[in-house]
Motif scaffolding. Structure first.
Motif, PDB file in Angstrom:
ATOM      1  N   THR A 294      21.249  -9.714  14.884  1.00  0.00           N
ATOM      2  CA  THR A 294      20.839 -10.950  15.757  1.00  0.00           C
ATOM      3  C   THR A 294      20.624 -12.431  14.752  1.00  0.00           C
ATOM      4  N   ALA A 295      19.749 -12.327  13.421  1.00  0.00           N
ATOM      5  CA  ALA A 295      20.384 -13.474  12.833  1.00  0.00           C
ATOM      6  C   ALA A 295      22.041 -13.612  12.449  1.00  0.00           C
ATOM      7  N   TYR A 296      22.660 -12.732  12.607  1.00  0.00           N
ATOM      8  CA  TYR A 296      24.164 -12.235  11.301  1.00  0.00           C
ATOM      9  C   TYR A 296      24.612 -13.342  13.065  1.00  0.00           C
ATOM     10  N   SER A 297      24.862 -13.188  14.435  1.00  0.00           N
ATOM     11  CA  SER A 297      25.445 -13.353  15.445  1.00  0.00           C
ATOM     12  C   SER A 297      24.626 -15.078  15.749  1.00  0.00           C
ATOM     13  N   GLY A 298      23.655 -15.205  15.717  1.00  0.00           N
ATOM     14  CA  GLY A 298      23.123 -17.057  14.742  1.00  0.00           C
ATOM     15  C   GLY A 298      23.895 -17.350  14.396  1.00  0.00           C
ATOM     16  N   HIS A 299      23.959 -16.993  13.054  1.00  0.00           N
ATOM     17  CA  HIS A 299      25.010 -17.645  11.556  1.00  0.00           C
ATOM     18  C   HIS A 299      26.270 -17.766  12.239  1.00  0.00           C
ATOM     19  N   THR A 300      26.930 -16.848  12.840  1.00  0.00           N
ATOM     20  CA  THR A 300      27.891 -16.455  13.146  1.00  0.00           C
ATOM     21  C   THR A 300      28.520 -17.735  13.906  1.00  0.00           C
ATOM     22  N   SER A 301      27.531 -18.171  14.870  1.00  0.00           N
ATOM     23  CA  SER A 301      27.783 -19.306  15.908  1.00  0.00           C
ATOM     24  C   SER A 301      27.982 -20.506  15.745  1.00  0.00           C
ATOM     25  N   VAL A 302      26.705 -20.097  14.437  1.00  0.00           N
ATOM     26  CA  VAL A 302      26.695 -21.644  14.150  1.00  0.00           C
ATOM     27  C   VAL A 302      27.831 -22.386  12.860  1.00  0.00           C
ATOM     28  N   ALA A 303      27.945 -21.352  11.714  1.00  0.00           N
ATOM     29  CA  ALA A 303      29.494 -21.130  11.392  1.00  0.00           C
ATOM     30  C   ALA A 303      30.265 -22.168  12.458  1.00  0.00           C
ATOM     31  N   ALA A 304      31.004 -21.333  13.131  1.00  0.00           N
ATOM     32  CA  ALA A 304      32.112 -21.103  13.969  1.00  0.00           C
ATOM     33  C   ALA A 304      31.847 -22.416  14.122  1.00  0.00           C
ATOM     34  N   GLY A 305      30.789 -22.725  14.620  1.00  0.00           N
ATOM     35  CA  GLY A 305      30.888 -24.522  15.493  1.00  0.00           C
ATOM     36  C   GLY A 305      31.465 -25.833  14.443  1.00  0.00           C
ATOM     37  N   LEU A 306      30.387 -25.286  13.050  1.00  0.00           N
ATOM     38  CA  LEU A 306      30.773 -26.681  11.452  1.00  0.00           C
ATOM     39  C   LEU A 306      32.215 -26.098  11.745  1.00  0.00           C
ATOM     40  N   VAL A 307      32.665 -25.104  11.330  1.00  0.00           N
ATOM     41  CA  VAL A 307      34.099 -25.251  11.476  1.00  0.00           C
ATOM     42  C   VAL A 307      35.401 -26.154  11.985  1.00  0.00           C
ATOM     43  N   PHE A 308      34.450 -25.445  12.948  1.00  0.00           N
ATOM     44  CA  PHE A 308      35.777 -26.270  14.521  1.00  0.00           C
ATOM     45  C   PHE A 308      35.557 -27.459  14.609  1.00  0.00           C
ATOM     46  N   ILE A 309      34.598 -28.174  14.329  1.00  0.00           N
ATOM     47  CA  ILE A 309      33.432 -29.478  14.783  1.00  0.00           C
ATOM     48  C   ILE A 309      34.729 -29.894  13.330  1.00  0.00           C
ATOM     49  N   MET A 310      34.852 -29.628  12.366  1.00  0.00           N
ATOM     50  CA  MET A 310      34.914 -30.565  10.806  1.00  0.00           C
ATOM     51  C   MET A 310      37.196 -30.198  11.107  1.00  0.00           C
ATOM     52  N   LEU A 311      37.384 -28.562  11.607  1.00  0.00           N
ATOM     53  CA  LEU A 311      39.145 -29.612  12.192  1.00  0.00           C
ATOM     54  C   LEU A 311      39.329 -30.436  13.401  1.00  0.00           C
ATOM     55  N   VAL A 312      38.016 -30.661  14.300  1.00  0.00           N
ATOM     56  CA  VAL A 312      38.170 -31.418  15.081  1.00  0.00           C
ATOM     57  C   VAL A 312      38.332 -33.231  14.189  1.00  0.00           C
ATOM     58  N   VAL A 313      37.282 -33.432  12.926  1.00  0.00           N
ATOM     59  CA  VAL A 313      37.213 -33.954  12.652  1.00  0.00           C
ATOM     60  C   VAL A 313      38.026 -34.218  12.296  1.00  0.00           C
ATOM     61  N   LEU A 314      38.782 -33.787  10.836  1.00  0.00           N
ATOM     62  CA  LEU A 314      39.973 -33.988  10.346  1.00  0.00           C
ATOM     63  C   LEU A 314      40.813 -34.136  10.844  1.00  0.00           C
TER      64      LEU A 314
ATOM     65  N   ALA B  73      22.337 -17.190   2.103  1.00  0.00           N
ATOM     66  CA  ALA B  73      23.722 -15.825   2.180  1.00  0.00           C
ATOM     67  C   ALA B  73      24.521 -16.773   3.382  1.00  0.00           C
ATOM     68  N   VAL B  74      23.720 -15.496   4.726  1.00  0.00           N
ATOM     69  CA  VAL B  74      24.651 -15.453   5.493  1.00  0.00           C
ATOM     70  C   VAL B  74      25.487 -16.122   6.306  1.00  0.00           C
ATOM     71  N   LEU B  75      24.894 -17.246   6.209  1.00  0.00           N
ATOM     72  CA  LEU B  75      25.685 -18.452   6.715  1.00  0.00           C
ATOM     73  C   LEU B  75      27.159 -19.061   6.113  1.00  0.00           C
ATOM     74  N   LEU B  76      26.503 -19.082   4.524  1.00  0.00           N
ATOM     75  CA  LEU B  76      27.715 -19.898   3.290  1.00  0.00           C
ATOM     76  C   LEU B  76      28.945 -18.469   3.537  1.00  0.00           C
ATOM     77  N   PHE B  77      28.684 -17.549   3.816  1.00  0.00           N
ATOM     78  CA  PHE B  77      29.851 -16.529   3.835  1.00  0.00           C
ATOM     79  C   PHE B  77      30.069 -16.645   5.430  1.00  0.00           C
ATOM     80  N   SER B  78      29.399 -16.424   6.341  1.00  0.00           N
ATOM     81  CA  SER B  78      29.818 -17.348   7.539  1.00  0.00           C
ATOM     82  C   SER B  78      30.622 -17.928   7.579  1.00  0.00           C
ATOM     83  N   LEU B  79      30.012 -19.111   6.753  1.00  0.00           N
ATOM     84  CA  LEU B  79      31.140 -20.323   7.456  1.00  0.00           C
ATOM     85  C   LEU B  79      32.057 -20.149   6.419  1.00  0.00           C
TER      86      LEU B  79
END
Length: 101
Positions: free
Chosen positions: A75-95, A13-19
């Motif tokens: 700590t988990a929130y920090s990790g999940h937000t980092s992963v989510a930000a990276g995934l959004v960035f990669i998706m923007l680059v791909v699009l 849930a934390v990863l989904l809402f962060s994403l």
């Protein structure tokens, strides 16, 4: 529900809402709006996306802290937000690359 299953559910849930939060914040930027839609969105839509993004990130923080405690939750929130930000960035680059073709 067992503690382990609840922990994994909290992480998901934390990863989904962060994403979703970072996706809203990315769509609130005029540069990304022009890249994706060809024009900027209306100011009130941009404002709503920005508010929704921050609220989703705050919701993710609340879920992390309530489900995992202050020390591990932050700590988990920090990790999940980092992963989510990276995934959004990669998706923007791909699009953007797909639009360039």
């Amino acid at each position: 529900m067992s503690g382990l299953a609840l922990s994994w559910l909290t992480h998901g849930a934390v990863l989904l809402f962060s994403l979703l939060g970072f996706a809203c914040l990315a769509l609130a930027m005029i540069r990304h709006q022009e890249d994706l839609y060809g024009a900027a969105l209306r100011p009130h839509v941009t404002r709503c996306l920005r508010v929704a993004g921050w609220l989703l990130l705050l919701l993710a923080l609340g879920l992390a802290v309530s489900g995992l405690g202050w020390s591990f939750g932050l700590t988990a929130y920090s990790g999940h937000t980092s992963v989510a930000a990276g995934l959004v960035f990669i998706m923007l680059v791909v699009l953007n690359c797909r639009r360039g073709r």
